[in-house]
Structure formats: structure tokens, C-alpha cells
Design an enzyme around this catalytic site. Structure first.
Site, PDB file in Angstrom:
ATOM      1  N   HIS A 111      -1.050  -4.382  -1.168  1.00  0.00           N
ATOM      2  CA  HIS A 111       0.202  -3.796  -0.694  1.00  0.00           C
ATOM      3  C   HIS A 111       1.440  -4.825  -0.780  1.00  0.00           C
ATOM      4  CE1 HIS A 111      -1.301   0.156   1.074  1.00  0.00           C
ATOM      5  NE2 HIS A 111      -1.463   0.123  -0.009  1.00  0.00           N
ATOM      6  N   LEU A 205     -10.176   1.753  16.134  1.00  0.00           N
ATOM      7  CA  LEU A 205      -9.922   1.741  17.577  1.00  0.00           C
ATOM      8  C   LEU A 205     -10.224   3.162  18.004  1.00  0.00           C
ATOM      9  CD1 LEU A 205      -9.021   0.144  20.032  1.00  0.00           C
ATOM     10  CD2 LEU A 205      -6.823   0.867  19.553  1.00  0.00           C
TER      11      LEU A 205
HETATM   12  P1  OAD Z   1      -1.999   2.506  10.347  1.00  0.00           P
HETATM   13  O1  OAD Z   1      -0.836   2.013  11.385  1.00  0.00           O
HETATM   14  O2  OAD Z   1      -1.975   3.870   9.671  1.00  0.00           O
HETATM   15  O3  OAD Z   1      -3.519   2.452  11.160  1.00  0.00           O
HETATM   16  C1  OAD Z   1      -3.894   1.560  11.805  1.00  0.00           C
HETATM   17  C2  OAD Z   1      -5.288   2.004  12.508  1.00  0.00           C
HETATM   18  O4  OAD Z   1      -5.613   0.739  13.230  1.00  0.00           O
HETATM   19  C3  OAD Z   1      -5.327   3.007  13.333  1.00  0.00           C
HETATM   20  O5  OAD Z   1      -6.240   3.953  12.825  1.00  0.00           O
HETATM   21  C4  OAD Z   1      -5.612   2.527  14.693  1.00  0.00           C
HETATM   22  O6  OAD Z   1      -6.668   3.410  15.576  1.00  0.00           O
HETATM   23  C5  OAD Z   1      -6.354   1.194  14.506  1.00  0.00           C
HETATM   24  N1  OAD Z   1      -6.199   0.292  15.375  1.00  0.00           N
HETATM   25  C6  OAD Z   1      -5.109  -0.074  16.072  1.00  0.00           C
HETATM   26  N2  OAD Z   1      -5.560  -1.210  17.009  1.00  0.00           N
HETATM   27  C7  OAD Z   1      -6.893  -1.609  16.425  1.00  0.00           C
HETATM   28  C8  OAD Z   1      -7.519  -2.462  17.062  1.00  0.00           C
HETATM   29  N3  OAD Z   1      -7.268  -3.608  17.921  1.00  0.00           N
HETATM   30  N4  OAD Z   1      -8.762  -2.767  16.560  1.00  0.00           N
HETATM   31  C9  OAD Z   1      -9.386  -1.813  15.418  1.00  0.00           C
HETATM   32  N5  OAD Z   1      -8.419  -0.970  14.995  1.00  0.00           N
HETATM   33  C10 OAD Z   1      -7.105  -0.707  15.711  1.00  0.00           C
HETATM   34  O7  OAD Z   1      -2.086   1.286   9.349  1.00  0.00           O
HETATM   35  P2  OAD Z   1      -2.876   1.317   7.895  1.00  0.00           P
HETATM   36  O8  OAD Z   1      -4.044   2.185   7.857  1.00  0.00           O
HETATM   37  O9  OAD Z   1      -3.060  -0.195   7.627  1.00  0.00           O
HETATM   38  O10 OAD Z   1       1.374   0.668   3.121  1.00  0.00           O
HETATM   39  O11 OAD Z   1      -1.733   1.738   7.177  1.00  0.00           O
HETATM   40  C11 OAD Z   1      -1.924   1.829   5.671  1.00  0.00           C
HETATM   41  C12 OAD Z   1      -0.446   1.541   4.783  1.00  0.00           C
HETATM   42  O12 OAD Z   1       0.605   2.530   5.400  1.00  0.00           O
HETATM   43  C13 OAD Z   1       0.028   0.409   5.158  1.00  0.00           C
HETATM   44  O13 OAD Z   1      -0.585  -0.850   4.395  1.00  0.00           O
HETATM   45  C14 OAD Z   1       1.507   0.416   4.672  1.00  0.00           C
HETATM   46  C15 OAD Z   1       1.714   1.783   5.391  1.00  0.00           C
HETATM   47  O14 OAD Z   1       2.622   2.735   5.013  1.00  0.00           O
HETATM   48  C16 OAD Z   1       2.442   0.300   2.636  1.00  0.00           C
HETATM   49  O15 OAD Z   1       3.126  -0.636   3.056  1.00  0.00           O
HETATM   50  C17 OAD Z   1       2.627   0.374   1.300  1.00  0.00           C
END
Ligand code: OAD
Length: 238
Positions: A111, A205
Site C-alpha cells: 500500500h 487481537l
Molecule cells: P485495521 O485497522 O483495519 O485492522 C487492524 C487489526 O489489528 C484489527 O483486527 C485489530 O484487532 C488488530 N490489532 C490491534 N492491535 C493489535 C495488537 N497489538 N496485536 C495484534 N493485532 C492487533 O488495519 P489493516 O487491516 O492493516 O489501506 O487495514 C488494511 C488497510 O486499510 C490499510 O492498509 C489501509 C486501510 O485503509 C490503505 O491505506 C490503502
């Protein structure tokens, strides 16, 4: 899950792996991304409507990178990168630089990256540390005011899709860490890898709807789960 007899590993990381470093995840409890609607700051349309707002938003996030450090999960993946003799590709959805600062190199940013700027005049991408809101000159073509964050916004094509697909097809193990699985194509990688014969492990998480696609889900903090898993996989493949 049995981690012996594995050669090729693909790891997908999301915002959750950087959460313990103090980087905000994308989907907060209020559905907003640091107070902004995703449509306003992460789409080409939002940028066309209010470029100054979007530039300031990413400038602030870029500046904040200097205040955060890689955590134990980034360090563990860097250790795996160093010690793993087989194939490895870390595919991150994150635009921060914490994987590389921890020392990982078999890494790609699907990304984009905060520390890169993309010139809409000459199409060149340049390493970038400072601000973009002040309309600086492109280091390649010299044109002012045409640099935008080198971030893949909604509706744009993620980077290196063919390389990722090839790695997924060859993977013996696919591991997803700290991602909500809300955004495609990354959310579908588990199915591709599994269809092609990989074992699949998720660390997150919270349990999610998409967890059903994995052979195993481990619930907890990445900073604790990832180092333990790296230890386990290295011990199983001496
Ligand atoms: P999200 O914010 O959608 O999800 C983050 C995930 O990490 C959630 O499922 C949380 O439960 C989990 N989480 C939080 N803290 C944690 C920890 N300490 N250990 C393990 N897990 C934890 O973020 P992404 O899935 O990365 O795209 O989002 C995907 C894309 O959406 C991003 O790359 C971005 C966004 O729009 C673009 O910028 C194109």
C-alpha cells in the site's frame, strides 16, 4: 499446527503489528481514521477535493514516524528474515517504516510508504522525509507542487501484485498478523495460499469473521504472539 517441513513462508502484516509501537490502526472504534473519514483522506477523489487537507494529514503521520520505534513483533520478523534459510516474503499493508527499521529486508509495501513521494508530472517516486503540503519541487523533474504521498488509496492498484501472487502460490505457510481483513486484495490472500496448499495461521487481537479461513487463529497481542511463533518455527526447522 506443525511447522516442520516448511520451506516458503509468506507473512501479511497490517496496522495491528504497529499498534504497540503507538501507531494508530486504520479502523478506530468510531470508524474514523485519526478523526477523518477514510473517503476524505484515502481516496483520489478526496485528494482532488481538498489536496491541502490530505497532504497535511500524511505530513503529520510522516513526522510522527520519528517518534515511534519498532516493537518486539517487528524485531521477531527481522530475526526470522535473518535466520530463515528458505523463501520468505513479508507483505505489509502498513505505510510506516517499522519493519525495515527493525532490520527486515525481504519485505514489500503493497500500500505504499509514507517516506516516499510520487510525482504526478514525471511519474518518478523519490525517498521523502519532510513535508509535501508546501508544494516542493520534484527531485527528478524539478516541477513544483506535483508530489503526492506514495500511498495506495482506495480505488488504486496495490503494488507488486504479481510478485505477491507468485509467492502465495509457492507458499508452504501463510501467516497473517494484525489485520482486520477488511480490504481486498490482501483479505483474499489466505484463500489463495490455502487453495495452493499452504498451511495458514492468523495472529490478531480479536477474532474476526475472516478467521474461519485459517487453519489456526491465535488471539493476543502481536508483541507477544509473534516472537513466540518465530521461536517455534525456527526450532521446528533447525
Ligand atoms: P485495521 O485497522 O483495519 O485492522 C487492524 C487489526 O489489528 C484489527 O483486527 C485489530 O484487532 C488488530 N490489532 C490491534 N492491535 C493489535 C495488537 N497489538 N496485536 C495484534 N493485532 C492487533 O488495519 P489493516 O487491516 O492493516 O489501506 O487495514 C488494511 C488497510 O486499510 C490499510 O492498509 C489501509 C486501510 O485503509 C490503505 O491505506 C490503502
Amino acid at each position: 499446527m506443525d511447522f516442520s517441513d516448511i520451506r516458503n513462508i509468506v507473512i501479511l502484516t497490517g496496522a495491528g503489528i504497529s499498534a504497540e509501537s503507538g501507531v494508530a490502526t486504520f479502523r478506530g472504534p468510531d470508524g474514523l481514521w485519526e478523526g477523518h473519514r477514510v473517503e476524505d483522506v484515502a481516496t483520489p477523489e478526496g485528494f482532488a477535493r481538498d489536496p491541502a487537507l490530505v497532504q497535511r494529514f500524511y505530513d503529520a503521520r510522516r513526522a510522527r514516524l520519528h517518534e515511534v520505534e519498532p516493537n518486539a513483533a517487528h524485531a521477531a520478523l527481522a530475526r526470522l528474515d535473518k535466520e530463515w534459510k528458505g523463501g520468505l516474503l513479508i507483505v505489509t499493508q502498513n505505510v510506516d517504516d517499522l519493519h525495515e527499521r527493525a532490520g527486515a529486508s525481504r519485505l514489500l509495501h503493497m500500500h505504499g510508504e509514507l517516506k516516499s513521494a510520487w510525482c504526478r508530472a514525471c511519474d518518478a517516486r523519490s525517498p521523502w522525509q519532510g513535508e509535501l503540503a508546501n508544494g516542493p519541487d520534484c527531485p527528478t523533474c524539478g516541477v513544483a507542487g506535483k508530489l503526492r504521498p506514495d500511498i495506495v488509496w482506495f480505488g488504486e492498484m496495490p503494488y507488486e501484485m504479481e510478485r505477491i501472487d507468485r509467492a502465495l502460490m509457492e507458499a508452504d505457510l501463510f501467516v497473517s498478523i494484525g489485520t482486520s481483513g477488511a480490504v481486498y486484495p490482501a483479505a483474499g490472500y489466505v484463500q489463495t495460499a490455502r487453495y495452493c496448499g499452504a498451511r495458514t495461521l492468523e495472529m490478531n487481537l480479536d477474532p474476526r469473521q475472516g478467521s474461519i479461513f485459517f487453519h489456526e487463529t491465535r488471539i493476543g497481542k502481536a508483541g507477544e504472539l509473534v516472537p513466540a511463533w518465530v521461536e517455534e518455527v525456527l526450532a521446528a526447522n533447525p
